[in-house]
Design a protein around this motif. Structure first.
Motif, short mmCIF file in Angstrom:
data_model
loop_
_atom_site.label_atom_id
_atom_site.label_comp_id
_atom_site.label_asym_id
_atom_site.label_seq_id
_atom_site.Cartn_x
_atom_site.Cartn_y
_atom_site.Cartn_z
N SER A 58 19.54 1.76 1.75
CA SER A 58 20.25 1.66 0.73
C SER A 58 21.43 0.57 0.56
N GLU A 61 19.90 -3.35 0.75
CA GLU A 61 19.14 -3.65 -0.43
C GLU A 61 20.35 -4.04 -1.22
N GLN A 62 21.28 -3.21 -1.67
CA GLN A 62 22.34 -3.38 -2.67
C GLN A 62 23.55 -4.58 -1.99
N SER A 64 22.52 -7.08 -0.23
CA SER A 64 21.82 -8.10 -0.61
C SER A 64 21.75 -8.71 -2.01
N GLU A 65 21.58 -7.72 -2.86
CA GLU A 65 21.50 -8.11 -4.28
C GLU A 65 22.80 -8.62 -4.78
N LEU A 66 23.76 -8.25 -4.36
CA LEU A 66 25.43 -8.57 -4.49
C LEU A 66 25.55 -10.09 -4.12
N GLY A 68 23.56 -12.18 -2.54
CA GLY A 68 22.48 -13.30 -2.39
C GLY A 68 21.95 -13.68 -1.31
N THR A 70 20.68 -12.07 2.80
CA THR A 70 19.82 -11.01 3.58
C THR A 70 20.65 -10.60 4.59
#
Length: 134
Positions: A58, A61-62, A64-66, A68, A70
């Protein structure tokens, strides 16, 4: 040569305008058809992250999304009163040779459900740098 599988009886698809017969209604021991369940069910209580592995996924993933980018790894994870805290390592600037690439360490705070509450970059360093005792 492959062995033949046992045949299954399949109904052909219904012809246009033809309806497929449904199963007969189930009857109770009293001989009556049971009442249908309503579609409005009670919402299941929301469960939190069930373990450390789920919390790590979790956080990655979160973040990485914020950002941009990995994340490279999770260097620490611990439960807190309100959820989880993690240190996540992220590659910020890729260079050649790889030992000169710049990484950053982020402190990530998540609630009991695994939703990211906050993140903060705590450190930037080159990949080849070794931590030394003070």
């Amino acid at each position: 040569m492959a062995a033949a599988e046992p045949g299954r009886s399949r109904r052909p698809p219904p012809e246009e305008g033809e309806e497929r017969a449904s199963r007969p209604a189930r009857k109770t021991t009293t001989g009556k058809t049971p009442a249908r369940r309503t579609t409005a069910r009670k919402a299941a209580p929301r469960r939190g992250v069930t373990g450390a592995a789920a919390a790590m996924r979790s956080a990655v993933e979160q973040l990485s999304e914020l950002l941009g980018r990995t994340p490279e790894s999770v260097s620490s994870l611990r439960p807190s009163e309100d959820g989880w805290e993690a240190q996540v390592e992220v590659l910020e600037l890729e260079r050649i040779p790889d030992t000169t690439s710049i990484l950053a360490s982020y402190k990530v705070t998540m609630d009991e459900e695994g939703e990211l509450i906050s993140y903060e970059r705590t450190r930037r360093y080159s990949r080849g740098m070794i931590d030394r005792p003070a």
